[in-house]
Design an enzyme around this catalytic site. Structure first.
Site, PDB file in Angstrom:
ATOM      1  N   LYS A 290      17.832  43.036 -17.750  1.00 35.28           N
ATOM      2  CA  LYS A 290      16.883  43.280 -18.835  1.00 35.28           C
ATOM      3  C   LYS A 290      15.816  44.230 -18.305  1.00 35.28           C
ATOM      4  O   LYS A 290      15.198  43.972 -17.278  1.00 35.28           O
ATOM      5  CB  LYS A 290      16.259  41.967 -19.279  1.00 35.28           C
ATOM      6  CG  LYS A 290      15.088  42.108 -20.246  1.00 35.28           C
ATOM      7  CD  LYS A 290      15.551  42.528 -21.621  1.00 35.28           C
ATOM      8  CE  LYS A 290      14.379  42.604 -22.578  1.00 35.28           C
ATOM      9  NZ  LYS A 290      13.799  41.309 -22.879  1.00 35.28           N
TER      10      LYS A 290
ATOM     11  N   GLY B 142      13.069  41.204 -27.994  1.00 32.92           N
ATOM     12  CA  GLY B 142      11.764  41.601 -28.452  1.00 32.92           C
ATOM     13  C   GLY B 142      10.982  42.432 -27.461  1.00 32.92           C
ATOM     14  O   GLY B 142       9.987  43.044 -27.800  1.00 32.92           O
ATOM     15  N   PHE B 143      11.435  42.449 -26.212  1.00 29.37           N
ATOM     16  CA  PHE B 143      10.664  43.123 -25.175  1.00 29.37           C
ATOM     17  C   PHE B 143      11.400  44.255 -24.484  1.00 29.37           C
ATOM     18  O   PHE B 143      10.796  45.004 -23.727  1.00 29.37           O
ATOM     19  CB  PHE B 143      10.206  42.108 -24.114  1.00 29.37           C
ATOM     20  CG  PHE B 143       9.180  41.148 -24.615  1.00 29.37           C
ATOM     21  CD1 PHE B 143       7.836  41.456 -24.551  1.00 29.37           C
ATOM     22  CD2 PHE B 143       9.553  39.939 -25.177  1.00 29.37           C
ATOM     23  CE1 PHE B 143       6.880  40.575 -25.022  1.00 29.37           C
ATOM     24  CE2 PHE B 143       8.602  39.055 -25.640  1.00 29.37           C
ATOM     25  CZ  PHE B 143       7.259  39.367 -25.566  1.00 29.37           C
ATOM     26  N   GLY B 144      12.694  44.399 -24.663  1.00 29.61           N
ATOM     27  CA  GLY B 144      13.391  45.473 -23.966  1.00 29.61           C
ATOM     28  C   GLY B 144      14.877  45.484 -24.208  1.00 29.61           C
ATOM     29  O   GLY B 144      15.392  44.790 -25.084  1.00 29.61           O
ATOM     30  N   LEU B 145      15.574  46.280 -23.407  1.00 27.80           N
ATOM     31  CA  LEU B 145      17.013  46.477 -23.545  1.00 27.80           C
ATOM     32  C   LEU B 145      17.773  45.708 -22.474  1.00 27.80           C
ATOM     33  O   LEU B 145      17.269  45.470 -21.381  1.00 27.80           O
ATOM     34  CB  LEU B 145      17.341  47.973 -23.445  1.00 27.80           C
ATOM     35  CG  LEU B 145      16.718  48.860 -24.532  1.00 27.80           C
ATOM     36  CD1 LEU B 145      16.970  50.327 -24.218  1.00 27.80           C
ATOM     37  CD2 LEU B 145      17.288  48.510 -25.900  1.00 27.80           C
TER      38      LEU B 145
ATOM     39  N   GLY C 271      22.673  45.020 -25.771  1.00 26.80           N
ATOM     40  CA  GLY C 271      21.807  44.365 -26.734  1.00 26.80           C
ATOM     41  C   GLY C 271      20.348  44.644 -26.460  1.00 26.80           C
ATOM     42  O   GLY C 271      19.991  45.369 -25.536  1.00 26.80           O
TER      43      GLY C 271
ATOM     44  N   ASP D 173      10.750  28.346 -29.131  1.00 31.68           N
ATOM     45  CA  ASP D 173      11.644  29.092 -30.028  1.00 31.68           C
ATOM     46  C   ASP D 173      13.101  28.666 -29.838  1.00 31.68           C
ATOM     47  O   ASP D 173      13.997  29.500 -29.756  1.00 31.68           O
ATOM     48  CB  ASP D 173      11.490  30.593 -29.786  1.00 31.68           C
ATOM     49  CG  ASP D 173      11.978  31.435 -30.969  1.00 31.68           C
ATOM     50  OD1 ASP D 173      12.094  30.882 -32.077  1.00 31.68           O
ATOM     51  OD2 ASP D 173      12.246  32.633 -30.776  1.00 31.68           O
TER      52      ASP D 173
END
Length: 386
Positions: A71, A47-50, A44, A164
């Site tokens: 991550k 918003g900031f990486g894989l 997956g 969030d």
């Protein structure tokens, strides 16, 4: 709530981020504790990486049953950490934040990447919500509310807010379907650095930050996140999980409309409840929860125990208790005049642990005071709530 001011603008969408490049399976990363980790397949992105499956380094490839995930993000500063052990020992058997196993820097192709290792988690509650016909049983909703209060109180006591909270950021444990974790701290904000509370200040350039259907009125006005905002977001989640949809979900493409609808709801909570439930099905505890949150000032410390007691009273009213079992059996809740609207299934979670509340954004990603600029774009729907 602070006095109403002139309606804030819609703000501008931030530039699209470039994610870290995808690493091949078998890539080995070494954390700051000198422990080596092997990457498996990516599962997956946030918003900031894989996000990759991972295991401690060995001769074996990382399988689909891996217990960990990593991550990998690009050009982000070091995370801040804090301990969960004292909190869990003295208050709870379980706290719904991912367990942190390590982090470090990794170089590849002349570029530097930061990574973090946490436990692998399972499906998110948005998927469960859709599977249940966009209704959660009342008992389950109250249980989730209690768990969120525990997590948020912990985060708040460490000077941060999440900003969030939503079903797609709540993940079940990979091995225990009765444990749920709050993830994705990409919008986390330090509301009281070194104990000094931020001042209330509206900024049109930062309007509508967060996920449009749930974000707080403060965020709609461009005010930096605070503790009451987290709890306002939770109240919208509880409402949606019980009745199937929020009154403003018909026009999520219009942030100003959503903001004004929420303001109307805060000004008349009884009317808001009537727009979500038939008269015989109104959950009194949710109205009381909303009223308690409404009474908070921007800098106020929330009455966590009082909010817990409100949700506990709801369980008692239906002859239930928080027995630790999360039952997702579809609820038979009657709604007044609203037809469920297909919702957005959240994107893959951003793998940041409770220890990574902030220090994950570069100057490009945040404002001068540390507040995030990232905005979740709404999904267009039709209809209107008058």
């Amino acid at each position: 709530m602070p006095p109403k001011t002139k309606a804030a603008g819609k703000g501008k969408a931030p530039a699209k981020r470039k994610l870290a490049e995808e690493f091949p399976p078998g890539e080995v990363l070494t954390d700051t504790g000198k422990k080596s980790w092997k990457l498996g397949a990516p599962i997956g992105k946030g918003g900031f990486g894989l996000i990759y499956l991972a295991d401690p380094n060995s001769d074996k490839p990382v399988g689909t049953d891996a217990r960990y995930v990593i991550k990998v993000v690009k050009q982000l500063p070091a995370p801040e950490t804090c301990s969960l052990s004292k909190w869990i020992t003295h208050r709870l058997k379980h706290l719904g934040v991912p367990r942190y196993w390590g982090s470090g820097l990794h170089e590849r192709g002349g570029k530097r990447y930061r990574f973090m290792v946490i436990d692998r988690l399972g499906t998110d509650l948005q998927k469960k919500f859709e599977e249940c016909g966009r209704r959660f049983p009342r008992k389950l909703v109250l249980q989730l509310g209690l768990r969120l209060l525990d997590v948020l109180e912990f985060i708040h006591e460490h000077e941060y807010v999440h900003a969030d909270v939503k079903a797609s950021n709540l993940l079940l444990s990979h091995g225990d379907p009765n444990q749920v974790y709050l993830v994705d701290y990409g919008l986390a904000y330090r509301y009281a650095p070194d104990g000094v509370l931020k001042e209330y200040k509206e900024d049109p350039k930062k309007c509508h930050d967060g996920t449009i259907e749930f974000t707080s009125i403060d965020a709609h006005k461009g005010v930096s996140p605070c503790r009451r905002g987290d709890l306002e977001i939770v109240s919208y989640c509880l409402l949606q999980w019980l009745c199937g949809r929020l009154p403003w979900e018909d026009r999520l493409q219009d942030p100003a409309y959503v903001r004004d609808a929420k303001i109307r709801g805060q000004e008349n909570i009884s009317e808001l409840m009537s727009s979500c439930f038939s008269s015989q099905d109104k959950p009194d505890e949710i109205q009381r929860f909303l009223e308690e949150v409404k009474s908070l000032g921007y800098k106020d410390k929330p009455p966590y125990e009082k909010l817990r007691s409100i949700l506990q009273s709801g369980l008692k009213s239906i002859q239930a208790r928080d027995d630790g079992q999360l039952n997702f059996t579809a609820a038979s809740v009657k709604v007044s005049t609203h037809t469920p609207v297909p919702g957005r299934v959240g994107s893959q979670w951003v793998c940041t642990e409770v220890v990574v509340f902030v220090s994950q954004r570069t100057a490009e990603d945040s404002g001068a005071d540390g507040s995030p600029k990232r905005k979740k774009r709404p999904t267009k729907k039709t209809g209107e709530w008058a």
